[in-house]
Enzyme design. Structure first.
Site, PDB file in Angstrom:
ATOM      1  N   ARG A  72      -2.317  -7.525  11.707  1.00 50.37           N
ATOM      2  CA  ARG A  72      -1.349  -6.415  11.642  1.00 50.37           C
ATOM      3  C   ARG A  72      -1.485  -5.508  12.869  1.00 50.37           C
ATOM      4  NH1 ARG A  72       1.740  -3.194   8.246  1.00 50.37           N
ATOM      5  NH2 ARG A  72       1.232  -0.985   8.106  1.00 50.37           N
TER       6      ARG A  72
ATOM      7  N   LYS B 177       0.823  -1.210   0.000  1.00 53.02           N
ATOM      8  CA  LYS B 177       0.000   0.000   0.000  1.00 53.02           C
ATOM      9  C   LYS B 177       0.856   1.258   0.000  1.00 53.02           C
ATOM     10  CE  LYS B 177      -3.677   2.244   2.635  1.00 53.02           C
ATOM     11  NZ  LYS B 177      -4.555   2.137   3.825  1.00 53.02           N
TER      12      LYS B 177
END
Length: 332
Positions: free
Chosen positions: A283, A199
């Site tokens: 995460r 990302k």
């Protein structure tokens, strides 16, 4: 003499026309390539979201007989008001505004982001609030609970590897399922995984994540990934793949949505509410656990690859709410 001049003039004119045509073709090809670069400027997930948001806007306009491209100030304001009334989150409305703006810019229309629209949007944010309720993190204790209920068969071996690697590497869903065998390099301390894209790394620059050996073989992500590759007989290509009901491993790579499904499946299995968790919980769980254990902000960011310290500090603040709390031990 005159004939020679005439012939020479004709030759130059023909060649000039040919040069103009060739130049035009070259420019046309360059323009198409430039448009491709523009399309690739944003992550594919972002592009898909914009396309979905734009379809929603055009469908809404069609249902009321209102113009979508170009739209009007009144139509835009009514649409945003409708979204707020229907209970959409501020983040979703913000993305819809971006999608509509992008569509108008791409079509060479004036961006309909007028002062009135900005005032409507400011009023919506003040009314519905902008704070997002994130999903709960899967902290280490929760992960260990999950590992205890994972079956010791091929599907379970894959899921154990996926969850442990996703946690230890603080991977985003797309990063996790995008890993190929060729991206994994064994080293003395564990393994090093090279990420092709992420990302925050859309330009393909080399980005590596180190996964050290765990203290316990049952919770070691390196051991888990090696066991999965051996059990599934995978020597190249996608690491995480789908498995059919006959226990056959597919050549097809798991989708990023599959990560969320797997997480929710085991969250439910240990008696927690699956609605409170998502694929991102691995995460977030790593960052939260590391903060709870006193790991430095710099080391957490290095492993999670956060470009901004805002989110990491958010995790640290969350875990330190009761440390040196003024309301503790005051006689209540």
């Amino acid at each position: 003499m005159n004939d020679n001049i005439h012939n020479a003039g004709s030759f130059l004119a023909e060649n000039k026309d040919t040069s103009i045509q060739e130049a035009s073709e070259v420019l046309h090809a360059l323009m198409e390539e430039a448009n491709t670069y523009v399309s690739n400027a944003k992550a594919q997930n972002t592009v898909r979201s914009y396309q979905s948001d734009w379809r929603h806007f055009t469908s809404w306009c069609d249902s009321f007989g209102l113009p979508s491209l170009p739209t009007t100030e009144e139509t835009f304001a009514l649409y945003l008001t409708s979204l707020a009334k229907d209970g959409y989150k501020a983040s979703t409305i913000q993305r819809r505004i971006s999608a509509i703006t992008q569509a108008h810019t791409a079509a060479d229309y004036e961006t309909p982001n007028t002062n009135k629209i900005r005032l409507v949007w400011a009023g919506i944010k003040r009314t519905i609030g902008t704070e997002e309720k994130g999903k709960d993190p899967i902290i280490l204790d929760t992960l260990k609970q999950i590992l205890e209920v994972i079956p010791d068969r091929l599907l379970g071996i894959r899921d154990r590897a996926l969850l442990l690697l996703g946690f230890a590497g603080a991977f985003r869903r797309s990063e996790l399922v995008g890993i190929d065998v060729e991206d994994i390099k064994p080293v003395k301390e564990g393994i090093v995984i090279s990420l092709k894209n992420s990302k925050t790394n859309q330009e393909g620059k080399k980005e590596v994540v180190a996964i050290p050996y765990g203290e316990n073989q049952d919770t070691c992500p390196v051991h888990a990934i090696n066991k999965w590759l051996e059990a599934a007989n995978i020597s190249d290509g996608a690491v995480f793949r789908s498995i059919n009901r006959h226990g056959q491993v597919s050549e097809k790579r798991l989708s990023d949505k599959a990560v969320a499904i797997i997480v929710k499946r085991y969250i439910e299995a240990v008696g927690l509410n699956e609605e409170d968790y998502s694929g991102h919980s691995l995460r977030a769980g790593f960052a939260t656990t590391a903060a709870m254990l006193g790991k430095s902000e710099r080391s957490i960011m290095k492993q999670s690859r956060h470009k901004s310290d805002y989110m990491v500090r958010k995790y640290i603040r969350h875990t330190s709410l009761f440390e040196e709390n003024a309301a503790t031990d005051i006689g209540l």
